[in-house]
Design an enzyme around this catalytic site. Structure first.
Site, PDB file in Angstrom:
ATOM      1  N   HIS A 193      -7.782  13.211  42.809  1.00 13.82           N
ATOM      2  CA  HIS A 193      -6.457  13.212  43.450  1.00 13.82           C
ATOM      3  C   HIS A 193      -6.162  11.829  44.047  1.00 13.82           C
ATOM      4  O   HIS A 193      -5.956  11.693  45.253  1.00 13.82           O
ATOM      5  CB  HIS A 193      -6.402  14.295  44.544  1.00 13.82           C
ATOM      6  CG  HIS A 193      -5.423  15.398  44.261  1.00 13.82           C
ATOM      7  ND1 HIS A 193      -5.534  16.225  43.168  1.00 13.82           N
ATOM      8  CD2 HIS A 193      -4.302  15.812  44.935  1.00 13.82           C
ATOM      9  CE1 HIS A 193      -4.540  17.115  43.190  1.00 13.82           C
ATOM     10  NE2 HIS A 193      -3.762  16.868  44.237  1.00 13.82           N
ATOM     11  N   ASP A 197       0.948  11.898  45.618  1.00 16.31           N
ATOM     12  CA  ASP A 197       1.715  12.978  44.990  1.00 16.31           C
ATOM     13  C   ASP A 197       1.682  12.750  43.478  1.00 16.31           C
ATOM     14  O   ASP A 197       1.386  11.656  43.003  1.00 16.31           O
ATOM     15  CB  ASP A 197       3.161  12.967  45.499  1.00 16.31           C
ATOM     16  CG  ASP A 197       3.842  14.322  45.372  1.00 16.31           C
ATOM     17  OD1 ASP A 197       3.198  15.266  44.860  1.00 16.31           O
ATOM     18  OD2 ASP A 197       5.011  14.434  45.775  1.00 16.31           O
ATOM     19  N   ASN A 199      -0.348  14.177  41.229  1.00 15.89           N
ATOM     20  CA  ASN A 199      -1.682  14.170  40.627  1.00 15.89           C
ATOM     21  C   ASN A 199      -1.830  15.172  39.486  1.00 15.89           C
ATOM     22  O   ASN A 199      -2.507  14.885  38.493  1.00 15.89           O
ATOM     23  CB  ASN A 199      -2.733  14.457  41.703  1.00 15.89           C
ATOM     24  CG  ASN A 199      -2.839  13.335  42.703  1.00 15.89           C
ATOM     25  OD1 ASN A 199      -3.473  12.329  42.454  1.00 15.89           O
ATOM     26  ND2 ASN A 199      -2.205  13.512  43.859  1.00 15.89           N
ATOM     27  N   GLY A 200      -1.201  16.339  39.621  1.00 15.96           N
ATOM     28  CA  GLY A 200      -1.318  17.339  38.562  1.00 15.96           C
ATOM     29  C   GLY A 200      -0.692  16.872  37.267  1.00 15.96           C
ATOM     30  O   GLY A 200      -1.314  16.950  36.196  1.00 15.96           O
ATOM     31  N   SER A 203      -2.689  14.071  35.669  1.00 22.57           N
ATOM     32  CA  SER A 203      -3.929  14.545  35.039  1.00 22.57           C
ATOM     33  C   SER A 203      -3.640  15.196  33.699  1.00 22.57           C
ATOM     34  O   SER A 203      -4.370  14.986  32.723  1.00 22.57           O
ATOM     35  CB  SER A 203      -4.642  15.532  35.971  1.00 22.57           C
ATOM     36  OG  SER A 203      -4.952  14.916  37.206  1.00 22.57           O
ATOM     37  N   ARG A 204      -2.569  15.977  33.632  1.00 26.38           N
ATOM     38  CA  ARG A 204      -2.196  16.594  32.359  1.00 26.38           C
ATOM     39  C   ARG A 204      -1.728  15.533  31.361  1.00 26.38           C
ATOM     40  O   ARG A 204      -2.006  15.628  30.158  1.00 26.38           O
ATOM     41  CB  ARG A 204      -1.119  17.655  32.596  1.00 26.38           C
ATOM     42  CG  ARG A 204      -1.623  18.839  33.422  1.00 26.38           C
ATOM     43  CD  ARG A 204      -0.626  19.974  33.515  1.00 26.38           C
ATOM     44  NE  ARG A 204       0.545  19.690  34.319  1.00 26.38           N
ATOM     45  CZ  ARG A 204       0.611  19.853  35.644  1.00 26.38           C
ATOM     46  NH1 ARG A 204      -0.448  20.266  36.331  1.00 26.38           N
ATOM     47  NH2 ARG A 204       1.753  19.596  36.291  1.00 26.38           N
TER      48      ARG A 204
END
Length: 378
Positions: A193, A197, A199-200, A203-204
């Site tokens: 992380h 903000d 991060n999701g 990562s994808r």
């Protein structure tokens, strides 16, 4: 320290072999299908990935609205926030797609932070800087109670060293299958992380980039973000991440994460294959319809959008067929007069849906759902 890659079991190896077979077959089918049809599928898949990945973070824009925004439509009924998030993610995704065959490519702090700026630059503040590692703590809060931290990321002071380790790992070959490495990269980044903000989605997107760099399929066909965005799969995604613990504990077995991702790869390949097959059958039915009614064959692309997506806008049809504004308007007006299409809305916000004389056979084919199989249980 990063998570160690788990040893694959016989079932994992079998599923991975099936995925390779599915993707090879899909690549061959794409290469032998007319570019006009595959271009439409590429745009749909990109829009679907953007819509799905954003939806996981609470930004709800339908795939068809994302497609319209991608073609430059301004009169799309979405909030300003959702529009901004959609276009930012689409710009980043477009850049990622161009990197799939870039020469002298390498992963770096600069690349990852530049991608993050594309995604979050419009939200840049001193407290939450875009394109820079975070400067303070970050938490993933419980969806049911924001006062509870479901996950606490490593301290900000440790982020630079962890990211240096991750970048070194990304640039090194360890002999693992590229799809396994892509899944591990996703887990590494989302667990560290490193930003305040986004991060999701980062990562994808890193997972998508690594699969695209593998070179088996064009980038648009490589992402599993659309699969992750389906409600049941999103819940499983969160569960898998929560199973890693409430703090960063990299010295653990992450076999279930790999199995989850192999299932995603397998079912997304099934989904793309099914959509490509269904698209071809719809196209064939519409080609027969236009020939039997004396319509110009170029209108098939407009009718195909209506059958597969529920609507078409003049700008999409104009771009797909390389028409002038006047030609596109005339074709759609003629289709409306023939009651094949029905206009909705006025002026620039207008779109067209199926009219009373739209061929029902094409709608029936497009509306027939497919069945996905779980490779581990079937």
């Amino acid at each position: 320290m990063l998570y160690p890659a788990p040893t694959l079991g016989p079932a994992d190896d079998q599923v991975l072999g099936e995925i390779d077979g599915l993707r090879d077959a899909l690549r061959h089918q794409i290469q032998t299908t007319s570019p006009k049809r595959t271009d439409g599928l590429r745009k749909f898949l990109t829009a679907d990935a953007v819509a799905a990945s954003n939806s996981i973070e609470g930004f709800k824009v339908s795939t068809i609205d994302v497609q319209d925004l991608m073609t430059g439509e301004r009169d799309v009924e979405v909030s300003d926030e959702n529009r901004e998030e959609t276009l930012a993610y689409q710009r980043m995704m477009t850049y990622i797609q161009t990197l799939h065959d870039a020469e002298d490519f390498s992963y770096s702090k600069g690349l990852l932070n530049a991608l993050h700026w594309m995604l979050q630059g419009h939200r840049h503040t001193v407290r939450k800087p875009a394109g820079q590692w975070r400067r303070g703590p970050v938490y993933v809060t419980d969806a049911r109670d924001p006062s509870i931290a479901a996950y606490t990321a490593p301290g900000a002071e440790g982020v630079p060293a962890l990211m240096n380790e991750l970048i070194g790992w990304l640039n090194a070959a360890d002999g693992a299958h590229p799809l396994v490495r892509a899944a591990m990269a996703h887990l590494h980044l989302v667990s560290i992380h490193p930003w305040a903000d986004g991060n999701g989605r980062m990562s994808r997107s890193l997972q998508t980039l690594m699969i695209a760099r593998e070179g088996v399929l064009a980038p648009e066909f490589s992402s599993v973000e659309a699969w992750l965005g389906r409600p049941g799969n999103t819940w499983e995604y969160y569960r898998e991440l929560s199973d890693r613990g409430a703090t960063y504990l990299p010295d653990q077995d992450v076999s279930s994460w790999i199995r989850f991702n192999l299932t995603a790869y397998h079912q997304q390949a099934q989904t793309v294959q099914g959509r490509l097959d269904r698209s071809g059958r719809v196209w064939g039915a519409l080609a027969e319809f236009t020939e039997s009614t004396g319509l110009d064959e170029r209108v098939v692309s407009a009718l195909h959008d209506v059958a597969m997506a529920g609507r078409v806008r003049r700008s999409r049809y104009e771009q797909a067929e390389g028409l002038s504004l006047q030609q596109a308007q005339r074709d759609l007006r003629d289709l409306t007069t023939a009651q094949v299409l029905e206009p909705v809305g006025r002026t620039r916000a207008r779109y067209y849906r199926a009219g009373s004389r739209f061929p029902q056979s094409a709608l029936d084919i497009a509306g027939t759902p497919m069945t996905l199989r779980n490779p581990y249980t079937s």
